[in-house]
Structures are given as C-alpha cells and as structure tokens.
Design a protein around this motif. Structure first.
Motif, PDB file in Angstrom:
ATOM      1  N   ILE A 160       2.552  78.834   7.064  1.00  0.00           N
ATOM      2  CA  ILE A 160       2.896  77.496   7.564  1.00  0.00           C
ATOM      3  C   ILE A 160       3.302  76.581   6.407  1.00  0.00           C
ATOM      4  CG2 ILE A 160       2.061  75.460   8.786  1.00  0.00           C
ATOM      5  CD1 ILE A 160       2.176  77.835  10.598  1.00  0.00           C
ATOM      6  N   PRO A 161       4.553  76.140   6.370  1.00  0.00           N
ATOM      7  CA  PRO A 161       4.941  75.147   5.359  1.00  0.00           C
ATOM      8  C   PRO A 161       4.622  73.731   5.832  1.00  0.00           C
ATOM      9  CG  PRO A 161       6.860  75.772   6.637  1.00  0.00           C
ATOM     10  CD  PRO A 161       5.703  76.594   7.174  1.00  0.00           C
ATOM     11  N   VAL A 162       4.331  72.862   4.903  1.00  0.00           N
ATOM     12  CA  VAL A 162       4.272  71.432   5.185  1.00  0.00           C
ATOM     13  C   VAL A 162       5.672  70.988   5.617  1.00  0.00           C
ATOM     14  CG1 VAL A 162       3.953  69.168   4.101  1.00  0.00           C
ATOM     15  CG2 VAL A 162       2.375  71.044   3.578  1.00  0.00           C
ATOM     16  N   GLN A 163       5.726  70.083   6.586  1.00  0.00           N
ATOM     17  CA  GLN A 163       7.031  69.570   7.027  1.00  0.00           C
ATOM     18  C   GLN A 163       7.210  68.126   6.570  1.00  0.00           C
ATOM     19  OE1 GLN A 163       9.456  71.172   8.074  1.00  0.00           O
ATOM     20  NE2 GLN A 163       8.682  72.999   9.121  1.00  0.00           N
ATOM     21  N   PRO A 164       8.417  67.783   6.076  1.00  0.00           N
ATOM     22  CA  PRO A 164       9.650  68.562   6.159  1.00  0.00           C
ATOM     23  C   PRO A 164       9.962  69.427   4.944  1.00  0.00           C
ATOM     24  CG  PRO A 164      10.196  66.343   5.509  1.00  0.00           C
ATOM     25  CD  PRO A 164       8.696  66.380   5.677  1.00  0.00           C
ATOM     26  N   PHE A 165       8.981  69.766   4.101  1.00  0.00           N
ATOM     27  CA  PHE A 165       9.263  70.709   3.021  1.00  0.00           C
ATOM     28  C   PHE A 165       9.861  71.991   3.598  1.00  0.00           C
ATOM     29  CE2 PHE A 165       8.238  74.305   0.317  1.00  0.00           C
ATOM     30  CZ  PHE A 165       8.629  73.858  -0.948  1.00  0.00           C
ATOM     31  N   GLY A 166       9.319  72.462   4.714  1.00  0.00           N
ATOM     32  CA  GLY A 166       9.836  73.682   5.321  1.00  0.00           C
ATOM     33  C   GLY A 166      11.291  73.539   5.729  1.00  0.00           C
ATOM     34  N   PHE A 167      11.642  72.413   6.342  1.00  0.00           N
ATOM     35  CA  PHE A 167      13.015  72.178   6.793  1.00  0.00           C
ATOM     36  C   PHE A 167      13.961  71.979   5.614  1.00  0.00           C
ATOM     37  CE2 PHE A 167      16.442  69.275   7.963  1.00  0.00           C
ATOM     38  CZ  PHE A 167      16.998  69.930   9.062  1.00  0.00           C
ATOM     39  N   ASN A 168      13.587  71.135   4.680  1.00  0.00           N
ATOM     40  CA  ASN A 168      14.481  70.792   3.574  1.00  0.00           C
ATOM     41  C   ASN A 168      14.680  71.931   2.584  1.00  0.00           C
ATOM     42  OD1 ASN A 168      14.733  68.206   4.608  1.00  0.00           O
ATOM     43  ND2 ASN A 168      13.242  67.300   3.205  1.00  0.00           N
ATOM     44  N   TYR A 169      13.655  72.749   2.412  1.00  0.00           N
ATOM     45  CA  TYR A 169      13.665  73.730   1.317  1.00  0.00           C
ATOM     46  C   TYR A 169      13.414  75.169   1.777  1.00  0.00           C
ATOM     47  CZ  TYR A 169      12.991  69.548  -1.652  1.00  0.00           C
ATOM     48  OH  TYR A 169      13.103  68.331  -2.279  1.00  0.00           O
ATOM     49  N   ILE A 170      13.637  75.474   3.062  1.00  0.00           N
ATOM     50  CA  ILE A 170      13.289  76.784   3.636  1.00  0.00           C
ATOM     51  C   ILE A 170      11.901  77.232   3.137  1.00  0.00           C
ATOM     52  CG2 ILE A 170      15.606  77.589   4.221  1.00  0.00           C
ATOM     53  CD1 ILE A 170      15.672  79.202   1.643  1.00  0.00           C
ATOM     54  N   GLY A 361      23.788  64.373   4.788  1.00  0.00           N
ATOM     55  CA  GLY A 361      22.914  63.272   5.192  1.00  0.00           C
ATOM     56  C   GLY A 361      21.841  63.683   6.176  1.00  0.00           C
ATOM     57  N   ARG A 362      21.397  64.949   6.096  1.00  0.00           N
ATOM     58  CA  ARG A 362      20.424  65.456   7.051  1.00  0.00           C
ATOM     59  C   ARG A 362      19.055  65.751   6.440  1.00  0.00           C
ATOM     60  NH1 ARG A 362      20.941  70.015   9.835  1.00  0.00           N
ATOM     61  NH2 ARG A 362      22.337  71.119   8.370  1.00  0.00           N
ATOM     62  N   LEU A 363      18.850  65.355   5.194  1.00  0.00           N
ATOM     63  CA  LEU A 363      17.531  65.535   4.593  1.00  0.00           C
ATOM     64  C   LEU A 363      16.497  64.724   5.376  1.00  0.00           C
ATOM     65  CD1 LEU A 363      17.854  65.348   0.696  1.00  0.00           C
ATOM     66  CD2 LEU A 363      16.956  67.249   2.031  1.00  0.00           C
ATOM     67  N   ARG A 364      15.377  65.355   5.666  1.00  0.00           N
ATOM     68  CA  ARG A 364      14.287  64.645   6.335  1.00  0.00           C
ATOM     69  C   ARG A 364      13.346  64.083   5.279  1.00  0.00           C
ATOM     70  NH1 ARG A 364      12.855  68.769  11.393  1.00  0.00           N
ATOM     71  NH2 ARG A 364      14.979  68.815  12.264  1.00  0.00           N
ATOM     72  N   THR A 365      12.936  62.851   5.471  1.00  0.00           N
ATOM     73  CA  THR A 365      12.183  62.168   4.419  1.00  0.00           C
ATOM     74  C   THR A 365      10.906  61.519   4.932  1.00  0.00           C
ATOM     75  OG1 THR A 365      13.518  60.179   4.752  1.00  0.00           O
ATOM     76  CG2 THR A 365      14.248  61.719   3.039  1.00  0.00           C
ATOM     77  N   GLU A 366      10.367  62.042   5.992  1.00  0.00           N
ATOM     78  CA  GLU A 366       9.113  61.500   6.526  1.00  0.00           C
ATOM     79  C   GLU A 366       8.132  62.643   6.766  1.00  0.00           C
ATOM     80  OE1 GLU A 366       7.388  58.820  10.245  1.00  0.00           O
ATOM     81  OE2 GLU A 366       9.542  58.930   9.873  1.00  0.00           O
ATOM     82  N   LEU A 367       6.967  62.561   6.154  1.00  0.00           N
ATOM     83  CA  LEU A 367       5.940  63.586   6.308  1.00  0.00           C
ATOM     84  C   LEU A 367       5.525  63.699   7.770  1.00  0.00           C
ATOM     85  CD1 LEU A 367       3.975  65.565   4.838  1.00  0.00           C
ATOM     86  CD2 LEU A 367       2.362  63.654   4.714  1.00  0.00           C
TER      87      LEU A 367
END
Length: 380
Positions: A160-170, A361-367
C-alpha cells in the motif's frame, strides 16, 4: 449443530441486516473503513497529527529520492502499533486484524523528507488460489506437499503506497519491488527458516478494473489470471467477534473451528452452514430470503488479478512441486532482483510519470487520509 427456532431467527437476521445495505464492493469497503475510523478517531486525534509522518511533498523528482527500510517489529518509533495506525488512515481496503504466524511488517521511508511512502507485509500464503494451482498443475494436499509449499512460498498481503505518492510516482510498483528483492527474501528466510522460491500477490480489484499497479513489471512480476470470487465478504471487527462468541456460547463453549489457517473465513462459513441447516428445519420460507441475500453478496465480490515472482530463480515451480530440491539462479535476471537495481528501474519509470503529470497539470498535491477525508475514491 442446529439452533433452536428463536436463535435461528436472530442469527439469520444478523446476517441479513448486516449485508442488505451493501450493493457493491465499494459499499462494503467504505462501511468497514468508516466503522474503523469511528473507533480510531479518539486515539488518532490525541496523537498530535499522526498523518504528519506520511509523505506529503510533491515537488521532488524521483531521481533525487533516497529510501530507508524500517522493520516495524524492531523500531522504537515506527513500532507495530504506530505502523498499524498509519496504515489504517492510509488504506481503503479492509485489513484483517488476525495475522499469519509468519510475517515481515515493513514501512518504506523517503530519507530526504523523513516521510513514510508506503507499507508492505510479506507473510504466509493462502492455500486456495486457482490461478496458482493452474500454474503449478496441482493443488498441495498431503502433509509433505503442504510443508514444502509453506517452506517455499510467501505472499504480499499488504502493498500500500501513501496517496498521492502512489499516483504521482507509481509508488505501488516501488513497494512491490521491495517485496521481491533479494534483501527481503533473505530476511524472510533468516527469520523463519524458509527457502523462498515463489512470491505471489493479488490486486485489490480485477472484475471492475482491468489493470493494477503490478502491470508492466516484467520480469519482476507476471500476471497469471483471475482468482475465483465465490465467497461472501466477511463480517468485520466487533460485528464478527460478537457473533462468533454468540455461536460459541451455543456450542457449549467450544470453538467453531480449530485450524488457524484462514480461521475467520472458516468460522464464518461454519456459521452460515449452521444458519442454513437451522432455517431448513424451522423456517424454509426464511431460508429462501436468506439465500437470496447471500447469493447477491457472492455476485459483488471481486475477482482479483493474480501475480507471481520467481525471485530470480529458474526452477521455482519445480522446487515448489518437489521435483527438484536445489534452487537455481536465472543468470539473466538474478542481478535485477538486487534492491539497488530495482530502485534505478523505478526511478526511470517514476521520473517519466512525474514529468508527464507535471507537464499535463495533473499532479495531485493533497494528502489522502481517512482521518481527514471520509470521501476518498476507493476503486482507482
């Protein structure tokens, strides 16, 4: 065991009332998660911002990241309870409290930010898994085959990755790599006297989402098919414990099951069998209603995408089957399972992902944590 008429009515309604509001797998997972967050709310709020430990920096390029592996069983700060609390507010999936006997429970921390990026648990495998049995060509049944299976196979129950670390950085791919690197295999072998030849894991979803974080990871992980889904989601936490005790009291204080393997699922299946038999005797019409609810629940259960890693060996299947006794390195791929090689592989992939998201412009920036937001997207 047959319940009396009054207890049969209570037990059948207990199941029906629990499951009737659930229309899909997301309903079930959200119900479990919200229930757990209600129970966690007081201790978590009293811990002074537990979510501050989680990765929440979104302008660092993957090439500049460095990582530290932490064993929750040994670390004073990231101890087992603290790791469990962090995982609970991070994951949307129900995490069962009952733990296998063998388990590595690790977190991965990014060193420059001193933030946790994800969680893994490597543990004993489930015995029943159709795509694995198809790959092996058989199902381990006798004691010798089962002992050999447990000696050579482990599974990733939490990746389980922390989000959005998982989304931004696979981030899911990074954690999967940690599960199957030589260093993790050696740690598991040393701790439990094992000789791992095969690693397996499943996606959270398969039926409703035809992709997963493990796709595109050859030669590290390979997709081997969909699991079966002919089962009912489990009663959760106190709902299960209360009901199991109720049954044990009516079974002269004797447990419903004695095995520790998949104990909760076996116990619930025993409860269902008892209720069906009791309804058949006392109220056949109610049995029809009961079976309709249970069958509907089977239909919402997700098949999961099943993946394996042979951990850099060329004869994993033969060793698991007992056809060979000594594991042989695959000389073409062995070096690829070194953690440093895997990190380089990930940094290239994650770098491309990060740059593309930033450009678009799709980087997610909210924990995304459950103690802040109760409306997190579950099926991604």
């Amino acid at each position: 065991m047959i319940l009396d008429k009054k207890d049969t009515e209570y037990a059948s309604n207990y199941f029906i009332d629990y499951y009737n509001p659930i229309q899909n797998i997301e309903d079930y997972q959200r119900m479990v998660k919200l229930s757990r967050m209600e129970a966690f709310s007081t201790p978590l709020l009293g811990m002074g911002g537990i979510e501050d430990d989680l990765y929440d920096v979104y302008d660092i390029h993957p090439k500049d990241m460095e990582f530290e592996i932490i064993d929750c069983a040994k670390d004073a700060y990231y101890n087992t309870q603290h790791c469990n609390d962090l995982l609970e507010i991070t994951t949307s999936a129900p995490v069962e409290a009952g733990a296998p006997v063998r388990m590595l429970r690790w977190i991965l921390k990014e060193k420059t930010t001193n933030k946790v990026v994800g969680f893994i648990r490597v543990c004993s495998p489930f015995l029943n898994c159709k795509p694995r049995h198809d790959w092996l060509g058989t199902t381990p049944k006798d004691d010798q085959a089962l002992n050999r299976f447990n000696q050579h196979v482990a599974m990733g129950s939490i990746i389980i990755p922390v989000q959005p670390f998982g989304f931004n950085y696979i981030g899911g791919k990074l954690l999967a790599l940690l599960c199957i690197c030589h260093e993790t295999r050696e740690a598991f072998n040393q701790k439990y006297g094992a000789d791992l030849a095969l690693f397996e894991t499943t996606s959270l979803y398969g039926s409703s989402k035809q992709s997963s974080q493990y796709d595109g990871m050859k030669p590290f992980l390979r997709y081997k098919g969909l699991t079966e889904s002919n089962f009912i989601p489990l009663l959760h936490d106190e709902k299960f414990r209360k009901f199991e005790k109720w049954f044990i009291d009516r079974n002269d204080g004797n447990p419903l099951v004695t095995t520790m393997t998949s104990r909760k699922m076996r116990a619930q299946n025993t409860m269902l069998t008892i209720v069906r038999k009791s309804l058949k005797e006392h109220n056949p019409e109610k049995l029809v209603e009961f079976e309709a609810v249970m069958n509907r629940l089977k239909d919402i259960t997700e098949q999961k995408r099943y993946y394996i890693s042979t951990l850099g060996y060329s004869n994993s299947r033969e060793v698991v089957l007992g056809q060979e006794t000594e594991l042989k390195k695959n000389e073409q791929n062995w070096h690829k399972f070194e953690w440093e090689f895997m990190l380089d592989w990930w940094k290239k992939k994650a770098g491309n992902r990060f740059e593309n998201l930033r450009k678009e412009g799709r980087l997610r920036t909210e924990l995304e944590v459950w103690n802040r937001d109760m409306d997190i997207q579950i099926i991604r």
